[in-house]
Design a protein around this motif. Structure first.
Motif, PDB file in Angstrom:
ATOM      1  N   ASP A  28     -22.142   3.968  -0.200  1.00 39.10           N
ATOM      2  CA  ASP A  28     -21.145   4.495  -1.128  1.00 39.10           C
ATOM      3  C   ASP A  28     -19.770   4.717  -0.529  1.00 39.10           C
ATOM      4  O   ASP A  28     -18.910   5.230  -1.208  1.00 39.10           O
ATOM      5  CB  ASP A  28     -21.620   5.868  -1.668  1.00 39.10           C
ATOM      6  N   ILE A  29     -19.542   4.372   0.716  1.00 36.75           N
ATOM      7  CA  ILE A  29     -18.275   4.763   1.355  1.00 36.75           C
ATOM      8  C   ILE A  29     -17.120   4.054   0.659  1.00 36.75           C
ATOM      9  O   ILE A  29     -17.137   2.847   0.482  1.00 36.75           O
ATOM     10  CB  ILE A  29     -18.329   4.472   2.857  1.00 36.75           C
ATOM     11  N   PRO A  30     -16.080   4.804   0.204  1.00 37.00           N
ATOM     12  CA  PRO A  30     -14.972   4.162  -0.498  1.00 37.00           C
ATOM     13  C   PRO A  30     -13.888   3.739   0.474  1.00 37.00           C
ATOM     14  O   PRO A  30     -13.907   4.102   1.654  1.00 37.00           O
ATOM     15  CB  PRO A  30     -14.464   5.280  -1.406  1.00 37.00           C
ATOM     16  N   ALA A  31     -12.905   2.993  -0.022  1.00 37.97           N
ATOM     17  CA  ALA A  31     -11.746   2.646   0.798  1.00 37.97           C
ATOM     18  C   ALA A  31     -10.711   3.756   0.658  1.00 37.97           C
ATOM     19  O   ALA A  31     -10.782   4.570  -0.249  1.00 37.97           O
ATOM     20  CB  ALA A  31     -11.172   1.312   0.327  1.00 37.97           C
ATOM     21  N   GLY A  32      -9.721   3.779   1.569  1.00 37.66           N
ATOM     22  CA  GLY A  32      -8.696   4.789   1.440  1.00 37.66           C
ATOM     23  C   GLY A  32      -8.184   5.235   2.787  1.00 37.66           C
ATOM     24  O   GLY A  32      -8.578   4.706   3.822  1.00 37.66           O
ATOM     25  N   PRO A  33      -7.302   6.258   2.805  1.00 36.81           N
ATOM     26  CA  PRO A  33      -6.789   6.755   4.087  1.00 36.81           C
ATOM     27  C   PRO A  33      -7.827   7.623   4.774  1.00 36.81           C
ATOM     28  O   PRO A  33      -8.792   8.071   4.166  1.00 36.81           O
ATOM     29  CB  PRO A  33      -5.577   7.584   3.659  1.00 36.81           C
ATOM     30  N   VAL A  34      -7.588   7.870   6.058  1.00 29.18           N
ATOM     31  CA  VAL A  34      -8.539   8.709   6.782  1.00 29.18           C
ATOM     32  C   VAL A  34      -7.891   9.933   7.379  1.00 29.18           C
ATOM     33  O   VAL A  34      -8.503  10.628   8.170  1.00 29.18           O
ATOM     34  CB  VAL A  34      -9.244   7.922   7.921  1.00 29.18           C
ATOM     35  N   MET A  35      -6.645  10.233   7.057  1.00 27.55           N
ATOM     36  CA  MET A  35      -5.997  11.425   7.596  1.00 27.55           C
ATOM     37  C   MET A  35      -5.243  12.098   6.464  1.00 27.55           C
ATOM     38  O   MET A  35      -4.648  11.422   5.633  1.00 27.55           O
ATOM     39  CB  MET A  35      -4.984  11.011   8.649  1.00 27.55           C
ATOM     40  N   ASP A  36      -5.215  13.420   6.470  1.00 25.41           N
ATOM     41  CA  ASP A  36      -4.422  14.148   5.489  1.00 25.41           C
ATOM     42  C   ASP A  36      -2.947  13.950   5.824  1.00 25.41           C
ATOM     43  O   ASP A  36      -2.541  14.213   6.955  1.00 25.41           O
ATOM     44  CB  ASP A  36      -4.787  15.633   5.588  1.00 25.41           C
ATOM     45  N   PRO A  37      -2.114  13.506   4.883  1.00 24.23           N
ATOM     46  CA  PRO A  37      -0.705  13.268   5.222  1.00 24.23           C
ATOM     47  C   PRO A  37       0.052  14.533   5.608  1.00 24.23           C
ATOM     48  O   PRO A  37       1.055  14.477   6.299  1.00 24.23           O
ATOM     49  CB  PRO A  37      -0.120  12.641   3.950  1.00 24.23           C
ATOM     50  N   LYS A  38      -0.475  15.724   5.195  1.00 32.14           N
ATOM     51  CA  LYS A  38       0.243  16.955   5.538  1.00 32.14           C
ATOM     52  C   LYS A  38      -0.054  17.390   6.971  1.00 32.14           C
ATOM     53  O   LYS A  38       0.628  18.256   7.504  1.00 32.14           O
ATOM     54  CB  LYS A  38      -0.203  18.090   4.609  1.00 32.14           C
ATOM     55  N   ALA A  39      -1.096  16.834   7.597  1.00 29.52           N
ATOM     56  CA  ALA A  39      -1.496  17.340   8.906  1.00 29.52           C
ATOM     57  C   ALA A  39      -0.522  16.869   9.969  1.00 29.52           C
ATOM     58  O   ALA A  39      -0.082  15.734   9.977  1.00 29.52           O
ATOM     59  CB  ALA A  39      -2.901  16.854   9.231  1.00 29.52           C
ATOM     60  N   LYS A  40      -0.200  17.762  10.918  1.00 26.40           N
ATOM     61  CA  LYS A  40       0.724  17.413  12.002  1.00 26.40           C
ATOM     62  C   LYS A  40      -0.062  17.310  13.283  1.00 26.40           C
ATOM     63  O   LYS A  40      -0.966  18.103  13.536  1.00 26.40           O
ATOM     64  CB  LYS A  40       1.769  18.516  12.160  1.00 26.40           C
TER      65      LYS A  40
END
Lengths: 196, 212, 390
Positions: free
Chosen positions: C300-312
């Protein structure tokens, strides 16, 4: 009957033993150092500094000391130079006079690679660094750490391509900015005498 | 699980004259804690474990925290008369926080599968009045963790079955996790010292010249 | 055919011979099963007092691997603590990373993208598989199997470690999770390789069980040895497979539902007797459940990003506050309690290690048994000294 399961267990052991002569799946070891395992693409061991062309003039590192600050066990030791040399974009930058990594302290966490903004420190895969000199032998200096970009391409081809792409994008952006600045200056010089 | 205010109310009803406070937690994802006075902490713990609605039978974590003496600056808005007009002025008020040691218990319930309730106990000071009641008779799992708080912070738990050092060796002097602990500088020799370690090492070992 | 048709009495606990005043007759032999011992899973010492061969008193002594990880955590930044968490329970570095990342995400309010959540579940279940496999190998070696089942266990574990190496760069000290996601993405080649490894794992488990689960020696040495009653287990804050073997259904993946575990269909095995054999069976059954979860996650793994864009990455300063985050590590409940005061370093960084707390009732379990049983009971508790001592 008593002992039936033990005999079944011995059958499994026998299958594994004789199977190890036939199939690689059942074999647990390789005859190192004559036979080596193929290293994985992303393996990391200790850091190295990448240079383009010349080891002294083409060193990408600008001694910003970000890797020194972020390193968890503080194994990097940098002394900035007093003069500047031009970098790949042509701008004068500082360079490290001393860049030491103590590999007996380094824990190969790769945080220095993640935070470097100049694509200059990357991970090497060499681990056969055993030496009989406990202190000096495990302290790598700048000349031992500097490795060429071609070497980096051989080790991690995908990462090296990405790294090169980032640097060429930065260079073209800097050139475009310089071009527009020169055009604006030429226009200002052309209109100024006309205004007079 | 019911709200912390309700638990505090029921505790106050069951054990009157107990000082209980709810401490805020500025992080929204975390939980607020219940500050209990050390004298009644044992009864509070037993109530929390045996109460039918709470049944907090699982003490998950026992932590020690060192709060040394510090000046805390907080911004306070005050109404001040300036040239006959009342204005709101922001002032920085300095309060002195007296030094104390703190022990935090995270409690969950395995039977009712809820939680956590965070209990806090504070000592009077960091020097001589560092006694707290041990909650090991209530939750057996606190035994080794309270020993660790004793070992690393110096909090003495009254009523603990076997209070001695657990991680450091028995003849060790000092409490390593305290903020003012200074490690003796001849513990280990660092091959490439820098900053404070280099300054200390220079006193003991010959230095190598840095070739620029 | 079941070799244990006639069940022996409930517990083999033997009481030492006492005289009228209550002291044991004869002298007690005090053995220090010292830190250098092949069966103690690391530098761990047990001061055992024996009456003949029966254990009368047992005091565990540890601290030989104490590196004061908590004080190091107070002096370095949040990101720099992540490689140190790898070294806590050095077999399960991915779950240690996840527990720490979970706590910081709770503290700072970061959201994890879906693909990263699936990757985290896949890594955690692979970690659980390889941890239980090599634990069974050690456990059987403690009983005298002299290393052959351990070699089979390590051979399969290497396949999983190869997967970890191709994605994160290191076999054991992965340093893979970050606050808000994972460090790098996995590619399709890696997912295909993982599917193959997970598919073959069932056959390996069948073969492993065929020569262990019904083995007469294993049954005779582990059944009704080291019985842990249910109430004592709950009161002693025991967690993990040891708790579930005593009959308490408490698995953090079902209770806290952290990550996306609520989407997967799996069962939690619960034991009955609380003895060493039940703990062994817990781990075998948990491995089968992990394979089920892995197959569902890989499907079931979907495609997409792997990091939160807000994280520094650099200069990460969460707001002041505190948070306690916990995960179901293969050994039990691994918790992190972090207090932040707004500076780049935590004010208080506390690790709640499962092995340390599970050792509290080691003495109670071993009293009355023989000294050889003490080794087996310790093997079933599943300790790793990196976690016990930090």
């Amino acid at each position: 009957m008593l002992g039936e399961q033990i005999i079944k267990g011995m059958a499994v052991t026998a299958r594994n033993f004789f199977g190890s002569y036939v199939s690689k799946n059942r074999l647990t070891t390789v005859q190192y150092p004559e036979e080596r395992l193929v290293p994985k693409a992303n393996t990391r061991q200790f850091p190295m500094l990448v240079f383009d062309g010349d080891a002294e003039k083409g060193l990408r590192c600008v001694a910003c000391t970000i890797c020194e600050k972020e390193c968890p066990p503080k194994c990097i030791y940098i002394v900035k130079s007093k003069d500047k040399k031009p970098d790949y974009k042509g701008q004068p930058q500082l360079y490290p006079a001393v860049f030491d990594i103590d590999v007996s302290v380094c824990m190969s966490c790769q945080i220095c690679v993640e935070v470097c903004p100049f694509e200059s420190i990357k991970m090497n895969t060499e681990f056969e660094l055993a030496t009989d000199d406990r202190f000096e032998g495990l302290l790598l200096h700048k000349n031992e750490l500097a490795k060429s970009n071609e070497y980096y391409h051989k080790l991690h081809p995908d990462d090296a391509k990405e790294s090169d792409a980032v640097l060429t994008a930065e260079k073209s952006r800097a050139e475009a900015k310089a071009k527009t600045a020169a055009e604006a200056k030429a226009k200002a010089a052309a209109t100024a005498p006309a205004a007079k | 699980m019911e709200a912390l205010e309700q638990i505090k109310a029921r505790l106050g009803a069951a054990l009157p004259l107990t000082k209980l406070d709810i401490l805020p937690n500025e992080c929204s994802g975390g939980e607020r804690s219940l500050l209990v006075e050390p004298g009644r902490a044992f009864d509070v713990a037993k109530f929390l474990r045996d109460d039918a609605q709470l049944k907090l039978d699982y003490c998950s974590n026992v932590t020690g925290i060192d709060w040394p003496e510090a000046k805390i600056k907080t911004k306070v808005t005050k109404k001040v008369l300036v040239e006959g007009v009342e204005k709101e002025v922001e002032e920085i008020v300095e309060t002195l926080r007296s030094g104390h040691l703190e022990v935090v218990y995270h409690l969950y319930s395995m039977e009712l599968q809820h939680g956590p309730i965070v209990l806090r106990l504070r000592t009077e000071n960091r020097a001589d009045k560092t006694h707290l009641p041990s909650l090991t008779p209530v939750w057996r799992g606190a035994e080794f963790q309270e020993r660790e708080v004793y070992d690393l912070y110096g909090v003495i738990f009254d009523g603990h079955p076997d209070l001695r050092r657990i991680l450091m060796w028995d003849e060790f002097v000092g409490f390593p996790m305290r903020r003012d602990y200074v490690a003796p500088d001849d513990f280990e020799y660092e091959p490439t010292p820098h900053d404070e370690v280099l300054a200390e090492a220079k006193k003991h070992y010959p230095t190598t010249e840095v070739k620029a | 055919m079941n070799a244990v048709a006639e069940l022996p009495p409930k517990s083999f606990a033997v009481k030492p011979k006492l005289d009228e005043s209550g002291t044991p007759i004869g002298e007690l032999l005090e053995v220090s099963m010292g830190p250098h011992h092949p069966s103690t899973h690391g530098v761990f010492r047990m001061d055992v007092s024996l009456d003949g061969e029966t254990v009368v008193k047992l005091k565990p002594v540890f601290g030989y691997l104490h590196r004061n990880h908590e004080k190091i955590g107070e002096n370095i930044s949040y990101l720099a603590s992540m490689p140190y968490t790898d070294r806590l329970d050095y077999f399960c570095s991915m779950t240690n990373n996840w527990a720490y990342a979970l706590t910081i995400e709770k503290l700072a309010g970061l959201a994890v993208p879906e693909r990263a959540e699936y990757i985290r579940v896949i890594m955690a279940e692979l970690t659980r598989l390889q941890n239980h496999t090599c634990l069974i190998g050690f456990f059987v070696q403690d009983m005298g199997a002299l290393g052959t089942p351990m070699m089979y266990a390590f051979r399969e574990r290497e396949k999983i470690l190869d997967l970890f190496e191709s994605v994160s760069g290191a076999r054991m000290m992965c340093n893979y999770m970050r606050f808000g996601g994972v460090r790098v993405d996995v590619n399709d080649e890696w997912l295909a390789q993982t599917k193959k490894v997970v598919g073959d794992y069932g056959n390996f488990l069948d073969e492993f069980e065929a020569f262990l689960t019904q083995n007469e020696i294993l049954l005779a040495r582990t059944q009704f040895v080291g019985v842990l009653p249910r109430d004592l287990a709950v009161s002693a804050s025991v967690t993990g497979p040891m708790l579930r073997a005593s009959g308490v259904n408490y698995d953090l993946r079902k209770v806290d539902k952290y990550g996306i575990y609520s989407r997967f269909d799996f069962q939690v095995p619960v034991g009955e007797h609380g003895d060493v054999y039940d703990r062994y069976m817990m781990r075998v059954l948990e491995m089968r459940e992990s394979i089920k979860i892995l197959q569902q996650a890989l499907r079931d793994i979907p495609a997409g990003p792997v990091m939160d864009p807000k994280a520094k990455l650099r200069g990460f300063r969460p707001k002041p506050g505190e948070a306690y985050g916990r995960v179901e590590a293969p050994k039990g409940e691994l918790g992190f309690y972090i207090i932040s005061d707004g500076s780049p370093n935590p004010y208080r960084y506390r690790v709640r290690p499962p092995s340390f707390v599970n050792l509290t009732i080691l003495e109670d379990m071993c009293l009355g048994h023989r000294i050889a049983d003490a080794v087996v009971i310790l093997g079933s508790v599943d300790i790793v000294l990196g976690e016990v001592d930090r």
